[in-house]
Design a protein around this motif. Structure first.
Motif, PDB file in Angstrom:
ATOM      1  N   THR A   1      36.181  51.622  41.298  1.00 31.73           N
ATOM      2  CA  THR A   1      37.147  50.529  41.388  1.00 31.73           C
ATOM      3  C   THR A   1      36.425  49.227  41.730  1.00 31.73           C
ATOM      4  OG1 THR A   1      38.886  52.042  42.125  1.00 31.73           O
ATOM      5  CG2 THR A   1      39.229  49.696  42.542  1.00 31.73           C
ATOM      6  N   CYS A   2      36.699  48.177  40.934  1.00 32.01           N
ATOM      7  CA  CYS A   2      36.077  46.863  41.144  1.00 32.01           C
ATOM      8  C   CYS A   2      37.170  45.833  41.416  1.00 32.01           C
ATOM      9  CB  CYS A   2      35.266  46.440  39.918  1.00 32.01           C
ATOM     10  SG  CYS A   2      33.961  47.614  39.440  1.00 32.01           S
ATOM     11  N   THR A   3      36.996  45.047  42.457  1.00 28.99           N
ATOM     12  CA  THR A   3      37.965  44.018  42.824  1.00 28.99           C
ATOM     13  C   THR A   3      37.328  42.641  42.731  1.00 28.99           C
ATOM     14  OG1 THR A   3      37.403  44.317  45.160  1.00 28.99           O
ATOM     15  CG2 THR A   3      39.299  45.531  44.320  1.00 28.99           C
ATOM     16  N   TYR A   4      38.184  41.630  42.531  1.00 26.75           N
ATOM     17  CA  TYR A   4      37.721  40.262  42.256  1.00 26.75           C
ATOM     18  C   TYR A   4      37.888  39.364  43.466  1.00 26.75           C
ATOM     19  CZ  TYR A   4      37.520  35.646  40.014  1.00 26.75           C
ATOM     20  OH  TYR A   4      37.201  34.354  39.668  1.00 26.75           O
TER      21      TYR A   4
ATOM     22  N   THR B   1      39.419  49.359  36.922  1.00 32.10           N
ATOM     23  CA  THR B   1      39.029  50.743  37.190  1.00 32.10           C
ATOM     24  C   THR B   1      38.142  51.246  36.061  1.00 32.10           C
ATOM     25  OG1 THR B   1      41.039  51.220  38.444  1.00 32.10           O
ATOM     26  CG2 THR B   1      39.855  53.097  37.540  1.00 32.10           C
TER      27      THR B   1
ATOM     28  N   ASN C   1      41.696  47.223  32.756  1.00 28.30           N
ATOM     29  CA  ASN C   1      41.994  46.014  33.516  1.00 28.30           C
ATOM     30  C   ASN C   1      43.421  46.098  34.038  1.00 28.30           C
ATOM     31  OD1 ASN C   1      42.161  43.499  34.628  1.00 28.30           O
ATOM     32  ND2 ASN C   1      41.964  42.359  32.711  1.00 28.30           N
TER      33      ASN C   1
ATOM     34  N   THR D   1      47.589  44.744  44.058  1.00 24.94           N
ATOM     35  CA  THR D   1      46.973  45.999  43.605  1.00 24.94           C
ATOM     36  C   THR D   1      46.097  45.809  42.371  1.00 24.94           C
ATOM     37  OG1 THR D   1      48.918  46.543  42.258  1.00 24.94           O
ATOM     38  CG2 THR D   1      48.894  47.339  44.538  1.00 24.94           C
TER      39      THR D   1
ATOM     40  N   TYR E   1      41.551  38.980  48.813  1.00 24.78           N
ATOM     41  CA  TYR E   1      42.863  39.568  48.573  1.00 24.78           C
ATOM     42  C   TYR E   1      43.769  38.567  47.865  1.00 24.78           C
ATOM     43  CZ  TYR E   1      47.551  41.330  49.611  1.00 24.78           C
ATOM     44  OH  TYR E   1      48.856  41.761  49.515  1.00 24.78           O
TER      45      TYR E   1
ATOM     46  N   GLN F   1      44.622  44.192  36.336  1.00 28.51           N
ATOM     47  CA  GLN F   1      44.999  42.899  36.895  1.00 28.51           C
ATOM     48  C   GLN F   1      46.075  42.274  36.012  1.00 28.51           C
ATOM     49  OE1 GLN F   1      41.014  41.120  38.789  1.00 28.51           O
ATOM     50  NE2 GLN F   1      40.781  41.744  36.675  1.00 28.51           N
TER      51      GLN F   1
ATOM     52  N   CYS G   1      32.126  46.268  43.209  1.00 31.89           N
ATOM     53  CA  CYS G   1      32.518  47.634  42.846  1.00 31.89           C
ATOM     54  C   CYS G   1      32.223  48.602  43.984  1.00 31.89           C
ATOM     55  CB  CYS G   1      31.771  48.086  41.587  1.00 31.89           C
ATOM     56  SG  CYS G   1      32.109  47.063  40.122  1.00 31.89           S
TER      57      CYS G   1
ATOM     58  N   TYR H   1      33.094  40.139  40.864  1.00 30.83           N
ATOM     59  CA  TYR H   1      33.595  41.502  41.081  1.00 30.83           C
ATOM     60  C   TYR H   1      32.662  42.291  42.003  1.00 30.83           C
ATOM     61  CZ  TYR H   1      37.153  40.942  37.497  1.00 30.83           C
ATOM     62  OH  TYR H   1      38.248  40.518  36.790  1.00 30.83           O
TER      63      TYR H   1
ATOM     64  N   ASN I   1      43.054  45.380  39.948  1.00 34.76           N
ATOM     65  CA  ASN I   1      41.651  45.774  39.969  1.00 34.76           C
ATOM     66  C   ASN I   1      41.210  46.163  38.571  1.00 34.76           C
ATOM     67  OD1 ASN I   1      41.605  48.904  39.588  1.00 34.76           O
ATOM     68  ND2 ASN I   1      43.185  48.559  41.150  1.00 34.76           N
TER      69      ASN I   1
END
Length: 453
Positions: A216-219, A44, A65, A40, A34, A67, A187, A185, A42
């Motif tokens: 949705t992919c988060t880092y 997509t 992107n 927020t 986090y 981010q 997903c 990342y 991410n």
């Protein structure tokens, strides 16, 4: 005898001393995925089915992107997934798969890819126009949302066969993976959403996709690399002390593990080490330093005026194999609410907390210093910031003039321990704490020798 146990130190020094010892003598590295400064953020992936074919569909896949400051740099993104059934890719525009797979069962028209788990990459700039679509062909480079929103998306078109031909028979792909260009990342599963709507050129007609699903992919910096990639050093006009990056902040020099992990800039073997075969630009070759970080950010409190104070920021690249394009810096400091002037950098205020402006995003000016060259004489960029003083909060005491945290290209940089910050000549808190650390270390050593006598 438990001479080095926590219990011994607690009994010997008391809980308060132990707390000071831990705070002043230790450096902690966060492993959280986090990001509090971009909660927020991410990437997509939107998959729009725009038409049906006799045995499947044609879709436009777009990566957005969202981010604010983390971008995907060369050699770009790699997107993968697993088909739910026995789908094949008949053709593509704006992208291509890295492997064709086994298409031996097809006798006439040969598919573009027959793999169960295809891997797609972007096409390079200069691709013929008849193979392009909008937002494609940038070598997989996607800029961050806050820095360059016009170039924060990437698209390709795909024709899928042996798939369903209606909303009820199409099966969503699974196990999406995104490398940008390395790991980091994670997903989630594809989810069906409301179909995307499109406006005609004259804005008088709206059409929509046959079917749309999002991924949705988060880092996570912890997943992206085993060690940090940058560190921070500090100095000030009111103290001769220069606080260097923490030792081994990004790793330690170890010639037995990897002889080419670092190189002396005066070494005659420098050129051969940089151009050694089998080493890609993503494999860092850093200048041998005590911190071993590819990037160092130096914050210098330069001048003090009656109503203003000035800071100089210098970013130095110690990596001999990497030119950082579209680099950016995120700095958290309470006085950014009173930033008056900025020289040779772009600036954007980030407000992760409503009504509290203490975070700034800085990046280079296009065609001037937006390229941070590899290690060497030109491997640095710098700027100066002029702040107006707020008499209710401004002070040079207790390290207030130094940043709370710094990110480079979205990765959290290692800060020096708080007790090492340059202190005012009349301040005594830092020497007392440092002396306390030294005393505890000496006492522990004495007990150790006594116990083993």
């Amino acid at each position: 005898m438990e001479f080095l146990s926590t219990g011994f130190i607690t009994k010997f020094c008391g809980c308060t001393v132990l707390l000071l010892f831990l705070l002043s003598c230790s450096t902690f590295t966060s492993t959280e995925a986090y990001d509090a400064l971009d909660p927020t953020g991410n990437i997509t992936i939107k998959w729009d089915v725009i038409s049906w074919t006799p045995d499947g569909y044609v879709a436009v896949v777009t990566m957005y992107n969202f981010q604010q400051y983390r971008h995907i740099q060369a050699p770009g993104w790699t997107l993968g997934w697993s088909w739910a059934k026995k789908e094949v890719i008949w053709s593509m525009m704006g992208g291509q798969t890295t492997e064709q797979g086994d298409c031996s069962k097809f006798k006439g028209n040969i598919p573009h890819c027959c793999k169960k788990d295809p891997t797609v990459v972007d096409l390079l700039p200069g691709t013929p126009y008849n193979q392009q679509i909008a937002n494609c062909c940038k070598g997989g480079v996607i800029n961050s949302w806050a820095q360059d929103p016009a170039n924060s998306a990437s698209s390709f078109q795909i024709s899928v066969g042996q798939a369903g031909t209606t909303n009820k028979t199409v099966r969503l792909p699974r196990n999406f993976t995104l490398r940008a260009p390395g790991p980091g990342y994670t997903c989630g599963p594809a989810k069906i959403v409301k179909p995307t709507k499109y406006f005609s050129a004259d804005k008088r007609r709206i059409t929509q996709a046959m079917m749309t699903w999002n991924v949705t992919c988060t880092y996570s910096q912890f997943l992206a690399q085993k060690t940090p990639t940058c560190c921070v050093s500090l100095s000030s006009f009111y103290n001769e002390t220069i606080v260097s990056c923490p030792t081994c902040a990004c790793g330690c020099q170890n010639s037995t593990a990897d002889p080419t992990s670092c190189v002396d800039p005066k070494s005659p073997l420098l050129a051969s080490a940089v151009n050694s075969p089998g080493k890609s630009s993503n494999s860092p070759l850093v200048q041998c330093t005590s911190h071993m970080c590819p990037i160092r950010v130096h914050w210098h409190v330069k001048l003090n005026y009656k109503e203003y104070w000035r800071v100089k920021i210098t970013i130095t690249n110690f990596n001999y194999r990497m030119n950082y394009t579209q680099w950016n810096l995120v700095v958290q400091h309470p006085n950014f609410d009173n930033l008056t002037q900025l020289f040779s950098f772009n600036y954007k205020s980030l407000t992760p907390y409503d009504g509290f402006n203490d975070t700034a995003m800085l990046w280079g000016i296009k065609f001037y210093n937006d390229l941070l060259s590899q290690a060497g004489p030109l491997g640095n960029v710098q700027s100066e910031l002029l702040f107006r003083k707020d008499t209710s909060t401004f002070t040079f005491e207790k390290g207030w003039a130094f940043p709370r945290r710094i990110y480079f290209n979205g990765d959290n940089c290692v800060m020096p321990p708080p007790d090492s910050y340059p202190w005012l000549p009349n301040a005594s808190s830092r020497p007392v704490i440092s002396l306390l650390c030294a005393v505890i270390t000496i006492l522990a050593s004495i007990v150790f020798l006594w116990a083993n006598a």
